[in-house]
Design a protein around this motif. Structure first.
Motif: not given
Ligand SMILES: O=C(O)C(=O)Cc1ccccc1
Length: 282
Positions: A6, A11-12, A50, A84, A103, A105, A109, A128-130, A173, A175
Protein backbone atom coordinates in the motif's frame (compact mmCIF):
# COMPACT_ATOMS: atom_id res chain seq x y z
CA UNK A 1 10.87 -10.88 -6.70
CA UNK A 2 8.08 -8.28 -7.03
CA UNK A 3 6.34 -7.24 -3.79
CA UNK A 4 3.24 -5.03 -3.86
CA UNK A 5 2.50 -2.70 -0.95
CA UNK A 6 0.00 0.00 0.00
CA UNK A 7 1.83 3.07 -1.31
CA UNK A 8 2.96 5.55 -2.31
CA UNK A 9 6.57 5.77 -1.15
CA UNK A 10 6.99 6.47 2.58
CA UNK A 11 3.74 4.83 3.65
CA UNK A 12 3.91 2.84 6.88
CA UNK A 13 3.36 -0.27 4.79
CA UNK A 14 6.45 0.53 2.74
CA UNK A 15 8.51 0.86 5.93
CA UNK A 16 7.30 -2.62 6.86
CA UNK A 17 7.79 -4.08 3.36
CA UNK A 18 11.34 -2.67 3.10
CA UNK A 19 12.34 -4.49 6.30
CA UNK A 20 10.66 -7.74 5.27
CA UNK A 21 12.01 -7.68 1.69
CA UNK A 22 15.21 -5.56 1.70
CA UNK A 23 16.51 -7.03 -1.59
CA UNK A 24 13.33 -7.18 -3.63
CA UNK A 25 11.48 -4.88 -5.99
CA UNK A 26 8.72 -3.03 -4.13
CA UNK A 27 5.68 -2.01 -6.21
CA UNK A 28 3.53 0.78 -4.70
CA UNK A 29 -0.27 0.28 -5.06
CA UNK A 30 -3.01 2.88 -4.66
CA UNK A 31 -5.19 0.75 -2.35
CA UNK A 32 -5.38 -2.45 -0.33
CA UNK A 33 -7.66 -3.86 -3.05
CA UNK A 34 -4.94 -3.17 -5.64
CA UNK A 35 -2.43 -5.08 -3.45
CA UNK A 36 -4.73 -8.13 -3.49
CA UNK A 37 -5.32 -7.60 -7.23
CA UNK A 38 -1.58 -7.50 -7.97
CA UNK A 39 -1.08 -10.84 -6.17
CA UNK A 40 -4.12 -12.42 -7.77
CA UNK A 41 -3.10 -11.40 -11.30
CA UNK A 42 0.52 -12.40 -10.75
CA UNK A 43 1.81 -8.83 -11.29
CA UNK A 44 3.42 -9.29 -7.85
CA UNK A 45 4.36 -12.56 -6.16
CA UNK A 46 3.47 -11.24 -2.70
CA UNK A 47 2.06 -8.12 -1.07
CA UNK A 48 2.35 -6.42 2.31
CA UNK A 49 -0.86 -4.92 3.74
CA UNK A 50 -1.94 -3.66 7.19
CA UNK A 51 -4.20 -6.04 9.18
CA UNK A 52 -4.67 -4.57 12.63
CA UNK A 53 -3.74 -1.61 14.80
CA UNK A 54 -3.41 -1.63 18.57
CA UNK A 55 -5.46 1.57 18.97
CA UNK A 56 -7.98 1.35 16.17
CA UNK A 57 -8.43 -2.39 15.65
CA UNK A 58 -8.76 -4.44 12.50
CA UNK A 59 -8.38 -3.00 9.02
CA UNK A 60 -11.72 -4.30 7.79
CA UNK A 61 -10.82 -3.96 4.11
CA UNK A 62 -7.99 -6.45 4.54
CA UNK A 63 -10.27 -8.99 6.27
CA UNK A 64 -12.91 -8.54 3.58
CA UNK A 65 -10.47 -9.18 0.73
CA UNK A 66 -8.98 -12.21 2.51
CA UNK A 67 -12.51 -13.57 2.63
CA UNK A 68 -13.33 -12.66 -0.97
CA UNK A 69 -10.09 -14.05 -2.42
CA UNK A 70 -9.73 -17.64 -1.16
CA UNK A 71 -6.65 -18.25 -3.35
CA UNK A 72 -4.73 -15.70 -1.24
CA UNK A 73 -3.08 -16.94 1.96
CA UNK A 74 -0.91 -15.46 4.73
CA UNK A 75 2.86 -16.10 4.83
CA UNK A 76 3.83 -14.02 7.88
CA UNK A 77 2.80 -11.28 10.27
CA UNK A 78 4.99 -8.34 11.28
CA UNK A 79 4.40 -5.83 14.06
CA UNK A 80 5.76 -2.27 13.76
CA UNK A 81 5.60 0.70 16.20
CA UNK A 82 3.75 3.65 14.65
CA UNK A 83 4.32 7.37 15.32
CA UNK A 84 2.12 9.95 13.59
CA UNK A 85 3.04 13.58 12.91
CA UNK A 86 0.95 16.48 11.61
CA UNK A 87 2.62 18.18 8.64
CA UNK A 88 2.02 21.08 6.27
CA UNK A 89 3.55 22.59 3.14
CA UNK A 90 6.46 24.93 4.11
CA UNK A 91 4.69 27.76 2.27
CA UNK A 92 1.74 27.53 4.70
CA UNK A 93 1.30 28.24 8.39
CA UNK A 94 -0.72 26.18 10.80
CA UNK A 95 -3.20 28.99 11.56
CA UNK A 96 -4.37 28.86 7.92
CA UNK A 97 -5.10 25.14 7.77
CA UNK A 98 -8.61 24.33 6.55
CA UNK A 99 -8.57 20.52 6.22
CA UNK A 100 -6.57 17.55 7.53
CA UNK A 101 -6.05 14.47 5.36
CA UNK A 102 -4.89 10.97 6.21
CA UNK A 103 -5.59 7.26 6.14
CA UNK A 104 -8.71 6.56 8.27
CA UNK A 105 -6.64 4.44 10.67
CA UNK A 106 -4.19 7.29 11.22
CA UNK A 107 -7.01 9.81 11.82
CA UNK A 108 -8.60 7.39 14.28
CA UNK A 109 -5.29 6.73 16.07
CA UNK A 110 -4.85 10.51 16.53
CA UNK A 111 -8.52 11.28 17.13
CA UNK A 112 -8.25 12.80 20.62
CA UNK A 113 -5.26 14.94 19.74
CA UNK A 114 -6.95 16.28 16.60
CA UNK A 115 -10.24 16.74 18.42
CA UNK A 116 -8.54 18.71 21.20
CA UNK A 117 -6.32 20.92 19.08
CA UNK A 118 -8.04 21.08 15.67
CA UNK A 119 -11.69 20.44 16.53
CA UNK A 120 -13.21 22.79 13.98
CA UNK A 121 -11.03 21.66 11.09
CA UNK A 122 -12.64 18.97 8.90
CA UNK A 123 -10.76 15.67 8.65
CA UNK A 124 -10.82 13.73 5.40
CA UNK A 125 -9.94 10.10 4.62
CA UNK A 126 -7.19 9.40 2.13
CA UNK A 127 -5.94 6.10 0.68
CA UNK A 128 -2.76 6.17 2.79
CA UNK A 129 -0.84 8.53 5.08
CA UNK A 130 1.87 8.90 2.46
CA UNK A 131 -0.64 9.65 -0.32
CA UNK A 132 -2.05 12.40 1.93
CA UNK A 133 1.45 13.82 2.51
CA UNK A 134 2.18 13.72 -1.24
CA UNK A 135 -1.13 15.48 -1.95
CA UNK A 136 -0.28 18.23 0.57
CA UNK A 137 3.13 18.71 -1.08
CA UNK A 138 1.49 19.06 -4.51
CA UNK A 139 -1.25 21.51 -3.38
CA UNK A 140 0.36 24.34 -1.49
CA UNK A 141 -2.53 26.69 -2.29
CA UNK A 142 -5.13 24.41 -0.71
CA UNK A 143 -4.25 25.09 2.96
CA UNK A 144 -4.25 21.46 3.96
CA UNK A 145 -2.30 19.29 6.39
CA UNK A 146 -1.55 15.56 6.54
CA UNK A 147 -1.05 13.03 9.31
CA UNK A 148 1.85 10.84 8.21
CA UNK A 149 5.31 9.59 9.26
CA UNK A 150 8.71 11.26 9.40
CA UNK A 151 9.86 9.62 6.14
CA UNK A 152 6.87 11.08 4.29
CA UNK A 153 7.67 14.56 5.69
CA UNK A 154 11.27 14.21 4.46
CA UNK A 155 10.41 12.71 1.06
CA UNK A 156 7.63 15.19 0.24
CA UNK A 157 9.39 18.23 1.76
CA UNK A 158 6.79 19.02 4.45
CA UNK A 159 7.19 20.74 7.82
CA UNK A 160 6.15 18.80 10.91
CA UNK A 161 4.09 21.05 13.18
CA UNK A 162 3.05 18.48 15.81
CA UNK A 163 5.04 15.35 16.59
CA UNK A 164 3.84 12.02 18.03
CA UNK A 165 0.16 12.87 17.94
CA UNK A 166 -1.07 9.26 18.33
CA UNK A 167 -3.42 9.02 21.30
CA UNK A 168 -1.49 6.24 23.04
CA UNK A 169 2.25 5.86 23.26
CA UNK A 170 1.96 2.15 22.59
CA UNK A 171 0.77 2.29 19.00
CA UNK A 172 1.58 -0.75 16.89
CA UNK A 173 0.33 -1.98 13.54
CA UNK A 174 0.32 -5.61 12.46
CA UNK A 175 1.06 -6.16 8.78
CA UNK A 176 0.70 -9.40 6.83
CA UNK A 177 2.51 -10.82 3.84
CA UNK A 178 -0.05 -12.29 1.46
CA UNK A 179 0.56 -14.61 -1.50
CA UNK A 180 -1.01 -17.45 -3.46
CA UNK A 181 1.84 -19.81 -2.67
CA UNK A 182 1.28 -20.78 0.97
CA UNK A 183 5.03 -20.61 1.59
CA UNK A 184 6.24 -19.95 5.09
CA UNK A 185 8.22 -16.69 5.14
CA UNK A 186 11.28 -16.67 7.39
CA UNK A 187 13.97 -14.09 8.13
CA UNK A 188 16.79 -14.69 10.61
CA UNK A 189 17.64 -10.95 10.59
CA UNK A 190 14.35 -10.10 12.31
CA UNK A 191 13.23 -10.82 15.85
CA UNK A 192 10.58 -13.55 15.93
CA UNK A 193 7.70 -12.95 18.34
CA UNK A 194 5.90 -16.25 17.92
CA UNK A 195 3.99 -18.54 15.61
CA UNK A 196 0.30 -18.80 14.86
CA UNK A 197 -2.28 -20.01 12.37
CA UNK A 198 -4.99 -17.97 10.73
CA UNK A 199 -8.36 -19.11 9.39
CA UNK A 200 -11.68 -17.74 8.22
CA UNK A 201 -14.69 -19.62 9.53
CA UNK A 202 -18.25 -19.19 8.28
CA UNK A 203 -21.08 -20.79 10.22
CA UNK A 204 -23.60 -22.79 8.15
CA UNK A 205 -26.45 -20.61 9.37
CA UNK A 206 -27.26 -18.34 12.25
CA UNK A 207 -28.47 -20.76 14.92
CA UNK A 208 -28.37 -20.72 18.74
CA UNK A 209 -25.03 -21.94 20.03
CA UNK A 210 -23.39 -21.97 16.58
CA UNK A 211 -20.34 -19.96 17.64
CA UNK A 212 -20.13 -21.91 20.90
CA UNK A 213 -19.96 -25.12 18.86
CA UNK A 214 -17.08 -23.71 16.80
CA UNK A 215 -15.19 -22.50 19.88
CA UNK A 216 -15.60 -25.81 21.68
CA UNK A 217 -13.75 -27.54 18.80
CA UNK A 218 -10.69 -25.48 19.81
CA UNK A 219 -11.35 -25.43 23.56
CA UNK A 220 -11.19 -29.14 24.42
CA UNK A 221 -8.01 -29.49 22.32
CA UNK A 222 -6.49 -26.64 24.38
CA UNK A 223 -5.87 -24.63 21.20
CA UNK A 224 -5.31 -21.06 22.41
CA UNK A 225 -7.15 -18.43 20.35
CA UNK A 226 -5.31 -15.09 20.29
CA UNK A 227 -7.79 -13.28 18.06
CA UNK A 228 -11.36 -13.75 17.00
CA UNK A 229 -13.02 -11.09 14.95
CA UNK A 230 -16.44 -11.18 13.37
CA UNK A 231 -17.10 -9.39 10.12
CA UNK A 232 -20.33 -8.98 8.24
CA UNK A 233 -20.86 -11.22 5.20
CA UNK A 234 -22.78 -8.35 3.58
CA UNK A 235 -25.68 -10.69 2.82
CA UNK A 236 -27.89 -9.04 5.42
CA UNK A 237 -27.75 -7.99 9.03
CA UNK A 238 -26.70 -10.77 11.41
CA UNK A 239 -24.61 -12.84 8.94
CA UNK A 240 -20.92 -13.01 9.80
CA UNK A 241 -17.65 -14.74 9.09
CA UNK A 242 -14.94 -15.04 11.74
CA UNK A 243 -11.20 -14.44 11.47
CA UNK A 244 -9.53 -16.69 14.03
CA UNK A 245 -5.90 -16.95 15.15
CA UNK A 246 -4.65 -20.06 16.95
CA UNK A 247 -1.41 -19.57 18.90
CA UNK A 248 1.65 -21.79 18.53
CA UNK A 249 2.94 -24.38 16.08
CA UNK A 250 0.49 -26.32 13.93
CA UNK A 251 0.16 -29.97 14.96
CA UNK A 252 -0.99 -31.92 11.93
CA UNK A 253 -3.06 -34.59 13.68
CA UNK A 254 -4.59 -32.66 16.59
CA UNK A 255 -5.18 -29.43 14.72
CA UNK A 256 -6.01 -31.14 11.42
CA UNK A 257 -8.75 -33.02 13.25
CA UNK A 258 -10.08 -29.73 14.60
CA UNK A 259 -10.53 -28.52 11.01
CA UNK A 260 -12.25 -31.81 10.11
CA UNK A 261 -14.57 -31.42 13.08
CA UNK A 262 -15.43 -27.87 12.00
CA UNK A 263 -16.30 -29.23 8.57
CA UNK A 264 -18.43 -31.97 10.12
CA UNK A 265 -20.58 -29.33 11.83
CA UNK A 266 -20.91 -27.73 8.37
CA UNK A 267 -18.76 -24.70 9.14
CA UNK A 268 -16.86 -23.46 6.10
CA UNK A 269 -13.12 -23.10 6.85
CA UNK A 270 -10.54 -21.24 4.74
CA UNK A 271 -7.19 -22.07 6.33
CA UNK A 272 -4.94 -19.05 5.70
CA UNK A 273 -1.69 -20.61 6.88
CA UNK A 274 0.58 -21.32 9.78
CA UNK A 275 3.13 -18.53 9.99
CA UNK A 276 5.61 -16.61 12.11
CA UNK A 277 5.17 -13.17 13.64
CA UNK A 278 8.14 -10.77 13.45
CA UNK A 279 8.97 -7.48 15.18
CA UNK A 280 9.97 -4.57 12.92
CA UNK A 281 11.60 -1.23 13.71
CA UNK A 282 9.69 2.01 13.29
O1 LIG B 1 -1.39 4.87 5.34
C1 LIG B 1 -0.32 4.25 5.48
O2 LIG B 1 0.80 4.78 5.46
C2 LIG B 1 -0.39 2.79 5.65
O3 LIG B 1 0.52 2.10 5.33
C3 LIG B 1 -1.60 2.24 6.37
C4 LIG B 1 -1.45 2.54 7.82
C5 LIG B 1 -2.10 3.63 8.36
C6 LIG B 1 -1.93 3.91 9.73
C7 LIG B 1 -1.11 3.13 10.50
C8 LIG B 1 -0.45 2.06 9.94
C9 LIG B 1 -0.63 1.75 8.59
Amino acid sequence: MKIAFLGPHASFTQLAAAQLFPDDELLPQASILDCFGAVESGAALKAVVPLENSIEGTVSMTLDYLYKTPSIKIEAEAVMPIAHHLMIHPANSIEEIERIYSHPQALAQSFHFLDTHYKEIPKQDFSSTAAAAKFVSENKDSKIAAVANQFAANLYGLNIINRNIQDFEQNHTRFIIISKQQNKYDNSQLETLGEKSGMLVTLPEDHPGGLHQVLSVFAWRKMNLSKIESRTLKTGLGNYFFFINVEGPWEDVLHGNALKELESIKADVDFLGNYKEFLLES
